[in-house]
Design a protein around this motif. Structure first.
Motif, PDB file in Angstrom:
ATOM      1  N   ASP A 154       0.816  -1.222   0.000  1.00 35.75           N
ATOM      2  CA  ASP A 154       0.000   0.000   0.000  1.00 35.75           C
ATOM      3  C   ASP A 154       0.845   1.265   0.000  1.00 35.75           C
ATOM      4  O   ASP A 154       0.346   2.348   0.307  1.00 35.75           O
ATOM      5  CB  ASP A 154      -0.928   0.002   1.216  1.00 35.75           C
ATOM      6  N   TYR A 155       2.126   1.144  -0.334  1.00 37.07           N
ATOM      7  CA  TYR A 155       3.035   2.290  -0.256  1.00 37.07           C
ATOM      8  C   TYR A 155       3.306   2.905  -1.620  1.00 37.07           C
ATOM      9  O   TYR A 155       3.272   2.231  -2.639  1.00 37.07           O
ATOM     10  CB  TYR A 155       4.376   1.873   0.347  1.00 37.07           C
ATOM     11  N   ARG A 156       3.630   4.180  -1.598  1.00 41.18           N
ATOM     12  CA  ARG A 156       4.130   4.854  -2.795  1.00 41.18           C
ATOM     13  C   ARG A 156       5.662   4.832  -2.802  1.00 41.18           C
ATOM     14  O   ARG A 156       6.289   4.654  -3.825  1.00 41.18           O
ATOM     15  CB  ARG A 156       3.618   6.299  -2.857  1.00 41.18           C
ATOM     16  N   GLN A 157       6.256   5.025  -1.609  1.00 40.31           N
ATOM     17  CA  GLN A 157       7.704   4.999  -1.452  1.00 40.31           C
ATOM     18  C   GLN A 157       8.050   4.205  -0.202  1.00 40.31           C
ATOM     19  O   GLN A 157       7.276   4.183   0.755  1.00 40.31           O
ATOM     20  CB  GLN A 157       8.266   6.421  -1.286  1.00 40.31           C
ATOM     21  N   LEU A 158       9.229   3.572  -0.216  1.00 37.60           N
ATOM     22  CA  LEU A 158       9.705   2.841   0.945  1.00 37.60           C
ATOM     23  C   LEU A 158      11.229   2.863   0.964  1.00 37.60           C
ATOM     24  O   LEU A 158      11.868   2.623  -0.055  1.00 37.60           O
ATOM     25  CB  LEU A 158       9.229   1.382   0.916  1.00 37.60           C
ATOM     26  N   ALA A 159      11.794   3.187   2.139  1.00 35.46           N
ATOM     27  CA  ALA A 159      13.232   3.053   2.379  1.00 35.46           C
ATOM     28  C   ALA A 159      13.391   2.303   3.691  1.00 35.46           C
ATOM     29  O   ALA A 159      12.607   2.513   4.626  1.00 35.46           O
ATOM     30  CB  ALA A 159      13.911   4.413   2.438  1.00 35.46           C
ATOM     31  N   VAL A 160      14.395   1.427   3.755  1.00 36.78           N
ATOM     32  CA  VAL A 160      14.586   0.580   4.940  1.00 36.78           C
ATOM     33  C   VAL A 160      16.048   0.616   5.370  1.00 36.78           C
ATOM     34  O   VAL A 160      16.948   0.503   4.533  1.00 36.78           O
ATOM     35  CB  VAL A 160      14.171  -0.884   4.649  1.00 36.78           C
ATOM     36  N   TRP A 161      16.244   0.775   6.691  1.00 40.12           N
ATOM     37  CA  TRP A 161      17.565   0.702   7.301  1.00 40.12           C
ATOM     38  C   TRP A 161      17.538  -0.445   8.295  1.00 40.12           C
ATOM     39  O   TRP A 161      16.725  -0.449   9.222  1.00 40.12           O
ATOM     40  CB  TRP A 161      17.913   1.992   8.045  1.00 40.12           C
ATOM     41  N   VAL A 162      18.431  -1.416   8.131  1.00 40.22           N
ATOM     42  CA  VAL A 162      18.472  -2.577   9.018  1.00 40.22           C
ATOM     43  C   VAL A 162      19.412  -2.275  10.188  1.00 40.22           C
ATOM     44  O   VAL A 162      20.528  -1.782   9.991  1.00 40.22           O
ATOM     45  CB  VAL A 162      18.953  -3.827   8.254  1.00 40.22           C
ATOM     46  N   ARG A 163      18.938  -2.559  11.391  1.00 40.23           N
ATOM     47  CA  ARG A 163      19.722  -2.405  12.618  1.00 40.23           C
ATOM     48  C   ARG A 163      19.613  -3.700  13.417  1.00 40.23           C
ATOM     49  O   ARG A 163      18.654  -4.457  13.242  1.00 40.23           O
ATOM     50  CB  ARG A 163      19.198  -1.237  13.456  1.00 40.23           C
ATOM     51  N   PRO A 164      20.551  -3.974  14.321  1.00 40.32           N
ATOM     52  CA  PRO A 164      20.422  -5.177  15.146  1.00 40.32           C
ATOM     53  C   PRO A 164      19.077  -5.199  15.879  1.00 40.32           C
ATOM     54  O   PRO A 164      18.748  -4.272  16.606  1.00 40.32           O
ATOM     55  CB  PRO A 164      21.593  -5.063  16.126  1.00 40.32           C
ATOM     56  N   GLY A 165      18.296  -6.235  15.607  1.00 37.87           N
ATOM     57  CA  GLY A 165      17.014  -6.401  16.273  1.00 37.87           C
ATOM     58  C   GLY A 165      15.860  -5.602  15.702  1.00 37.87           C
ATOM     59  O   GLY A 165      14.755  -5.650  16.240  1.00 37.87           O
ATOM     60  N   ALA A 166      16.081  -4.876  14.616  1.00 35.14           N
ATOM     61  CA  ALA A 166      14.993  -4.045  14.086  1.00 35.14           C
ATOM     62  C   ALA A 166      15.317  -3.541  12.686  1.00 35.14           C
ATOM     63  O   ALA A 166      16.442  -3.683  12.196  1.00 35.14           O
ATOM     64  CB  ALA A 166      14.747  -2.846  15.008  1.00 35.14           C
ATOM     65  N   GLU A 167      14.313  -2.944  12.070  1.00 34.04           N
ATOM     66  CA  GLU A 167      14.542  -2.195  10.838  1.00 34.04           C
ATOM     67  C   GLU A 167      13.690  -0.933  10.885  1.00 34.04           C
ATOM     68  O   GLU A 167      12.543  -0.950  11.339  1.00 34.04           O
ATOM     69  CB  GLU A 167      14.229  -3.024   9.590  1.00 34.04           C
ATOM     70  N   LEU A 168      14.299   0.155  10.486  1.00 26.77           N
ATOM     71  CA  LEU A 168      13.579   1.424  10.376  1.00 26.77           C
ATOM     72  C   LEU A 168      12.991   1.496   8.979  1.00 26.77           C
ATOM     73  O   LEU A 168      13.707   1.310   7.992  1.00 26.77           O
ATOM     74  CB  LEU A 168      14.516   2.600  10.610  1.00 26.77           C
ATOM     75  N   ARG A 169      11.693   1.742   8.913  1.00 21.04           N
ATOM     76  CA  ARG A 169      11.033   1.907   7.614  1.00 21.04           C
ATOM     77  C   ARG A 169      10.511   3.334   7.494  1.00 21.04           C
ATOM     78  O   ARG A 169       9.754   3.800   8.340  1.00 21.04           O
ATOM     79  CB  ARG A 169       9.862   0.933   7.458  1.00 21.04           C
ATOM     80  N   LEU A 170      10.934   4.004   6.449  1.00 21.39           N
ATOM     81  CA  LEU A 170      10.426   5.316   6.062  1.00 21.39           C
ATOM     82  C   LEU A 170       9.523   5.064   4.871  1.00 21.39           C
ATOM     83  O   LEU A 170       9.944   4.408   3.909  1.00 21.39           O
ATOM     84  CB  LEU A 170      11.590   6.241   5.683  1.00 21.39           C
ATOM     85  N   TYR A 171       8.295   5.562   4.916  1.00 24.24           N
ATOM     86  CA  TYR A 171       7.350   5.194   3.867  1.00 24.24           C
ATOM     87  C   TYR A 171       6.284   6.263   3.673  1.00 24.24           C
ATOM     88  O   TYR A 171       6.075   7.127   4.530  1.00 24.24           O
ATOM     89  CB  TYR A 171       6.666   3.865   4.210  1.00 24.24           C
ATOM     90  N   SER A 172       5.625   6.187   2.538  1.00 21.17           N
ATOM     91  CA  SER A 172       4.424   6.992   2.296  1.00 21.17           C
ATOM     92  C   SER A 172       3.325   6.065   1.784  1.00 21.17           C
ATOM     93  O   SER A 172       3.596   5.109   1.067  1.00 21.17           O
ATOM     94  CB  SER A 172       4.705   8.116   1.284  1.00 21.17           C
ATOM     95  N   ILE A 173       2.119   6.356   2.190  1.00 23.53           N
ATOM     96  CA  ILE A 173       0.959   5.576   1.755  1.00 23.53           C
ATOM     97  C   ILE A 173       0.570   6.015   0.340  1.00 23.53           C
ATOM     98  O   ILE A 173       0.554   7.205   0.033  1.00 23.53           O
ATOM     99  CB  ILE A 173      -0.236   5.790   2.721  1.00 23.53           C
TER     100      ILE A 173
END
Length: 193
Positions: A154-173
């Motif tokens: 359901d996204y228009r854009q997505l960027a992902v940063w992987v970190r130990p134990g998690a991932e940061l997702r920057l996104y737009s619907i």
């Protein structure tokens, strides 16, 4: 369609707060359907042991609702973070661009607004987290599944940063007609493993 366009100051502080935690493994809770005071207290203890964030205090006579699965924390920078066992997001209502009261004839304008403001959000996040491990948008035919199956459906854009134990997702619907998307903006969250 109405829009709000504010500086990214709150997001700047929130991303700095998120970037300070190097290993998210200890913050993640059990992947279950439990709720209530014991779940919230365990979550509060985990977060306090791994960060400088302070939990929202209970007021005199206040109790934790049996259906609660999350709790709020305030960082030393004044950011409010909402924490679940598997998700952390910043409450920054007065930061960045958003569109709301979107009608069926506003979808192109909403998408254009996202496209215009995405680079600023991406640059800010990159300043704290470095280059993303993944970046894509809905112009790619396989975008919905490029990062993970259905991750960007359901996204228009997505960027992902992987970190130990998690991932940061920057996104737009992605603005859509059916069902009608009534509001859009650029958001981010830490997804805990």
């Amino acid at each position: 369609m109405k829009t709000q366009d504010r500086p990214l100051d709150q997001d700047d502080l929130a991303l700095a707060d998120l970037a300070e935690i190097q290993d998210w493994s200890a913050l993640a809770g059990p992947d279950g359907d439990d709720s209530g005071p014991e779940v919230v207290r365990a979550l509060v203890h985990r977060v306090m042991a791994q960060s400088t964030w302070q939990p929202w205090p209970l007021q005199a006579g206040e109790t934790i609702d049996p259906e609660m699965v999350s709790w709020g924390f305030v960082t030393p920078r004044g950011t409010t973070m909402i924490v679940f066992d598997g998700l952390v997001f910043a409450d920054c209502p007065d930061s960045g661009w958003s569109a709301y009261d979107i009608g069926p004839d506003d979808l192109e304008a909403a998408a254009a607004g996202l496209d215009a403001h995405w680079p600023d959000h991406l640059a800010l996040t990159t300043r704290y987290f470095g280059p993303p491990d993944y970046i894509g948008d809905d112009s790619s035919p396989g975008f919905a599944d490029e990062w993970a199956p259905g991750a960007a459906a359901d996204y228009r854009q997505l960027a992902v940063w992987v970190r130990p134990g998690a991932e940061l997702r920057l996104y737009s619907i992605k603005p859509q007609k059916d069902p009608l998307t009534t509001s859009v903006g650029v958001s981010y969250a830490m997804y805990l493993d």
